[in-house]
Design a protein around this motif. Sequence first.
Motif, PDB file in Angstrom:
ATOM      1  N   GLU A  51       0.832  -1.206   0.000  1.00 49.40           N
ATOM      2  CA  GLU A  51       0.000   0.000   0.000  1.00 49.40           C
ATOM      3  C   GLU A  51       0.868   1.258   0.000  1.00 49.40           C
ATOM      4  OE1 GLU A  51      -2.518  -0.395   3.389  1.00 49.40           O
ATOM      5  OE2 GLU A  51      -3.848  -1.863   2.442  1.00 49.40           O
ATOM      6  N   ASP A  52       1.946   1.226   0.788  1.00 51.04           N
ATOM      7  CA  ASP A  52       2.844   2.381   0.854  1.00 51.04           C
ATOM      8  C   ASP A  52       3.569   2.610  -0.467  1.00 51.04           C
ATOM      9  OD1 ASP A  52       2.094   2.803   3.439  1.00 51.04           O
ATOM     10  OD2 ASP A  52       3.941   2.048   4.359  1.00 51.04           O
ATOM     11  N   VAL A  53       4.024   1.525  -1.095  1.00 46.36           N
ATOM     12  CA  VAL A  53       4.731   1.641  -2.376  1.00 46.36           C
ATOM     13  C   VAL A  53       3.807   2.223  -3.442  1.00 46.36           C
ATOM     14  CG1 VAL A  53       5.736   0.325  -4.287  1.00 46.36           C
ATOM     15  CG2 VAL A  53       6.439  -0.160  -1.937  1.00 46.36           C
ATOM     16  N   LEU A  54       2.571   1.736  -3.503  1.00 48.44           N
ATOM     17  CA  LEU A  54       1.615   2.247  -4.486  1.00 48.44           C
ATOM     18  C   LEU A  54       1.330   3.727  -4.250  1.00 48.44           C
ATOM     19  CD1 LEU A  54      -0.931  -0.730  -4.598  1.00 48.44           C
ATOM     20  CD2 LEU A  54       0.718  -0.088  -6.363  1.00 48.44           C
ATOM     21  N   LEU A  55       1.215   4.105  -2.977  1.00 47.83           N
ATOM     22  CA  LEU A  55       0.910   5.493  -2.642  1.00 47.83           C
ATOM     23  C   LEU A  55       2.077   6.419  -2.973  1.00 47.83           C
ATOM     24  CD1 LEU A  55      -1.254   7.315  -1.455  1.00 47.83           C
ATOM     25  CD2 LEU A  55      -0.303   6.904   0.807  1.00 47.83           C
ATOM     26  N   ILE A  56       3.301   6.008  -2.619  1.00 42.65           N
ATOM     27  CA  ILE A  56       4.459   6.866  -2.881  1.00 42.65           C
ATOM     28  C   ILE A  56       4.726   6.968  -4.381  1.00 42.65           C
ATOM     29  CG2 ILE A  56       6.317   5.145  -2.792  1.00 42.65           C
ATOM     30  CD1 ILE A  56       6.360   8.614  -1.122  1.00 42.65           C
ATOM     31  N   ASN A  57       4.457   5.889  -5.131  1.00 42.04           N
ATOM     32  CA  ASN A  57       4.616   5.939  -6.587  1.00 42.04           C
ATOM     33  C   ASN A  57       3.639   6.929  -7.214  1.00 42.04           C
ATOM     34  OD1 ASN A  57       6.694   4.107  -6.644  1.00 42.04           O
ATOM     35  ND2 ASN A  57       5.426   2.346  -7.207  1.00 42.04           N
ATOM     36  N   LYS A  58       2.407   6.933  -6.712  1.00 44.75           N
ATOM     37  CA  LYS A  58       1.415   7.893  -7.198  1.00 44.75           C
ATOM     38  C   LYS A  58       1.859   9.319  -6.903  1.00 44.75           C
ATOM     39  CE  LYS A  58      -3.110   5.623  -7.270  1.00 44.75           C
ATOM     40  NZ  LYS A  58      -4.469   5.649  -6.667  1.00 44.75           N
ATOM     41  N   ALA A  59       2.364   9.514  -5.683  1.00 47.89           N
ATOM     42  CA  ALA A  59       2.790  10.852  -5.272  1.00 47.89           C
ATOM     43  C   ALA A  59       3.955  11.340  -6.120  1.00 47.89           C
ATOM     44  CB  ALA A  59       3.177  10.839  -3.794  1.00 47.89           C
ATOM     45  N   GLU A  60       4.933  10.466  -6.360  1.00 41.78           N
ATOM     46  CA  GLU A  60       6.110  10.862  -7.136  1.00 41.78           C
ATOM     47  C   GLU A  60       5.773  11.088  -8.605  1.00 41.78           C
ATOM     48  OE1 GLU A  60       8.944   7.815  -6.250  1.00 41.78           O
ATOM     49  OE2 GLU A  60       9.546   8.741  -4.348  1.00 41.78           O
ATOM     50  N   ALA A  61       4.713  10.436  -9.079  1.00 40.33           N
ATOM     51  CA  ALA A  61       4.271  10.643 -10.462  1.00 40.33           C
ATOM     52  C   ALA A  61       3.263  11.785 -10.547  1.00 40.33           C
ATOM     53  CB  ALA A  61       3.642   9.361 -11.005  1.00 40.33           C
ATOM     54  N   GLU A  62       3.048  12.461  -9.420  1.00 41.50           N
ATOM     55  CA  GLU A  62       2.102  13.574  -9.320  1.00 41.50           C
ATOM     56  C   GLU A  62       0.694  13.158  -9.730  1.00 41.50           C
ATOM     57  OE1 GLU A  62       3.687  16.891 -11.458  1.00 41.50           O
ATOM     58  OE2 GLU A  62       5.350  17.178 -10.050  1.00 41.50           O
ATOM     59  N   LYS A  63       0.328  11.933  -9.359  1.00 39.52           N
ATOM     60  CA  LYS A  63      -1.006  11.422  -9.665  1.00 39.52           C
ATOM     61  C   LYS A  63      -1.833  11.182  -8.400  1.00 39.52           C
ATOM     62  CE  LYS A  63       0.268   9.211 -14.037  1.00 39.52           C
ATOM     63  NZ  LYS A  63       0.328   7.940 -14.807  1.00 39.52           N
ATOM     64  N   LEU A  64      -1.314  11.649  -7.275  1.00 37.21           N
ATOM     65  CA  LEU A  64      -2.043  11.498  -6.020  1.00 37.21           C
ATOM     66  C   LEU A  64      -3.163  12.531  -5.981  1.00 37.21           C
ATOM     67  CD1 LEU A  64      -1.904   9.772  -3.456  1.00 37.21           C
ATOM     68  CD2 LEU A  64      -0.515  11.558  -2.411  1.00 37.21           C
ATOM     69  N   GLU A  65      -4.392  12.068  -5.812  1.00 32.97           N
ATOM     70  CA  GLU A  65      -5.541  12.969  -5.840  1.00 32.97           C
ATOM     71  C   GLU A  65      -5.571  13.857  -4.602  1.00 32.97           C
ATOM     72  OE1 GLU A  65      -9.162  10.864  -6.392  1.00 32.97           O
ATOM     73  OE2 GLU A  65      -8.578  10.007  -8.320  1.00 32.97           O
ATOM     74  N   PHE A  66      -5.955  15.112  -4.818  1.00 31.64           N
ATOM     75  CA  PHE A  66      -6.071  16.078  -3.726  1.00 31.64           C
ATOM     76  C   PHE A  66      -7.469  16.672  -3.784  1.00 31.64           C
ATOM     77  CE2 PHE A  66      -5.268  20.564  -2.210  1.00 31.64           C
ATOM     78  CZ  PHE A  66      -5.198  20.226  -0.866  1.00 31.64           C
ATOM     79  N   ASN A  67      -8.304  16.287  -2.805  1.00 36.49           N
ATOM     80  CA  ASN A  67      -9.706  16.697  -2.802  1.00 36.49           C
ATOM     81  C   ASN A  67     -10.074  17.363  -1.481  1.00 36.49           C
ATOM     82  OD1 ASN A  67     -10.359  15.446  -5.416  1.00 36.49           O
ATOM     83  ND2 ASN A  67     -10.072  13.503  -4.332  1.00 36.49           N
ATOM     84  N   PRO A  68      -9.710  18.636  -1.309  1.00 39.49           N
ATOM     85  CA  PRO A  68     -10.046  19.328  -0.059  1.00 39.49           C
ATOM     86  C   PRO A  68     -11.542  19.587   0.065  1.00 39.49           C
ATOM     87  CG  PRO A  68      -9.103  20.861  -1.638  1.00 39.49           C
ATOM     88  CD  PRO A  68      -8.976  19.496  -2.251  1.00 39.49           C
ATOM     89  N   CYS A  69     -12.028  19.501   1.290  1.00 34.07           N
ATOM     90  CA  CYS A  69     -13.436  19.765   1.568  1.00 34.07           C
ATOM     91  C   CYS A  69     -13.544  20.275   3.005  1.00 34.07           C
ATOM     92  CB  CYS A  69     -14.270  18.504   1.371  1.00 34.07           C
ATOM     93  SG  CYS A  69     -13.795  17.133   2.438  1.00 34.07           S
TER      94      CYS A  69
END
Length: 220
Positions: A51-69
């Motif tokens: 889970e951590d590897v998938l998350l950090i890969n998304k973040a480094e590829a700038e594909k981590l979703e950011f949905n403030p509410c």
Amino acid sequence: MASHEFRTPLSVISSSAGLIKDYSHKLDETKKLKHLERIQSSVTYMTQLLEDVLLINKAEAEKLEFNPCPLDLVEFCRDLVEEMQLGIHTEHTIALHIDDSTQACWPQMNMDEKLLRQILSNLLSNAIKYSPAGSSVDFHLAYQHPRVVFQVKDKGIGIPPEDQAHLFESFHRAKNVGTIAGTGLGLAIVKKCVELHGGEIAVNSVVGRGTTFRVAIPLS
């Protein structure tokens, strides 16, 4: 580095499963249970690592979703502490401190609840993991215009000065962690999540005395 991190728990699973399969008739229930617990622990570790590897890969590829509410931070932090306290199988306690002097004038806060949970749960989990049993972890929440400040302070093993400059690098772990389990990805994930909020994270630590992490997130 990731392949090595997976190889170790896989070896444990293979070894314990093989012993149970080949020598089940010779092992008493206590030894069988020990091997089953090793398998379960390794599976849990691998699941978290994946889970951590998938998350950090998304973040480094700038594909981590950011949905403030809109988010009630006080209620959010209280619920998080309650959830984590119930899940702690040690003698640790988490003490939540809310700055009541400014709480009444806090403005509307928009944050990504999922990413904020990643930030705070990682910091609190680390504080518990690297602290002696019976100790308390202090979790502070305060509004300091124009930002919200979260602070997590423990009385644990501390971080050597030479490791502090590399804390937020993927797979880096301090040299004094010994046999304490960890993926080396938690703080890298925390930093990425903080940066998506436009915030900053700082650390102050003394070996043998404890560590304090401070996260400041602007309200805009």
